[in-house]
Enzyme design. Sequence first.
Site, PDB file in Angstrom:
ATOM      1  CG  ASP A  23      -2.035   0.976   1.136  1.00  0.00           C
ATOM      2  OD1 ASP A  23      -2.297   1.483   0.028  1.00  0.00           O
ATOM      3  OD2 ASP A  23      -2.662   1.255   2.177  1.00  0.00           O
ATOM      4  CG  ASN A  71      -7.332  -2.099  -6.081  1.00  0.00           C
ATOM      5  OD1 ASN A  71      -6.389  -2.864  -5.876  1.00  0.00           O
ATOM      6  ND2 ASN A  71      -7.645  -1.134  -5.221  1.00  0.00           N
TER       7      ASN A  71
END
Length: 256
Positions: A23, A71
């Site tokens: 991340d 996503n």
Amino acid sequence: MPRPLPENLDLSRLPRHVAIIMDGNGRWAQRRGLSRIEGHKRGKDSVRAVVEASRRIGIEYLSLFAFSTENWERPRREVDALMSLLQRYLRTELHRMMKNGIRLVAVGDLRRLPPRLQADLEATVQATRNNRDMTVVLAVSYGGREDIVQAARALAQAARDGRIDPERIDASTFAAYLSTAGIPDPDLLIRTSGELRISNFFLWPLAYSEIYVTDTLWPDFREAEFYQALIAYQQRERRFGRVPAERERERLRVAR
Ligand code: FPP
């Protein structure tokens, strides 16, 4: 020249399986006034560094959360860029995977990927399937809940068809229907960029994993910090819901 390994890293007590939530690519780029896509590009270099470090020290399984079911909601341009980055990664890394004995496994709803990426992924999985030194599990278009749901659906179907007795379904039967079947549960989960969340990654397999969170953003996470995470893991005592080993021995001594 590879850098020397930290002296306090015990190679005889490594986690068998390390899973990573990579991340912070977007923040890394934004802090530099760059587009988020530049952050993902730089993140690809961290992927290579961590795969190489894992192979070097003998980690058996490395799982990378490359693209989640959520996503898909990102802007089209970013999704397309991530798909091309993955494709380029597969094409450029194949020779290295073969040279280093790395087997690639892909988990997730791969049917949603662009056909060319699906084809490359399938070809890489096939080409590397007999490699034995390390397994890289790429989680793409993956969601932990979705994986549990598809496993439940397949089990229900098997029960309806009389192939399985519902009374006999236990945790190991269930795990065999997940896309991660046959892969040992992660011993260590690393998450970069400081967020304290699982974010729908391996919900079932992470039940007893140790968690290491660092504020470092993924594009800055390289070999040295990877080793620090492993050292931190080695300082933990894993109990799997039981009492500490030493306290248990003491209890038995007192009871005698
Ligand atoms: C999270 O950062 C990262 C991703 C959604 C994608 C991960 C992809 C890569 C590391 C690049 C290529 C991967 C491989 C396997 C070659 P973010 O965009 O959520 O960052 P932010 O939270 O700072 O916005």
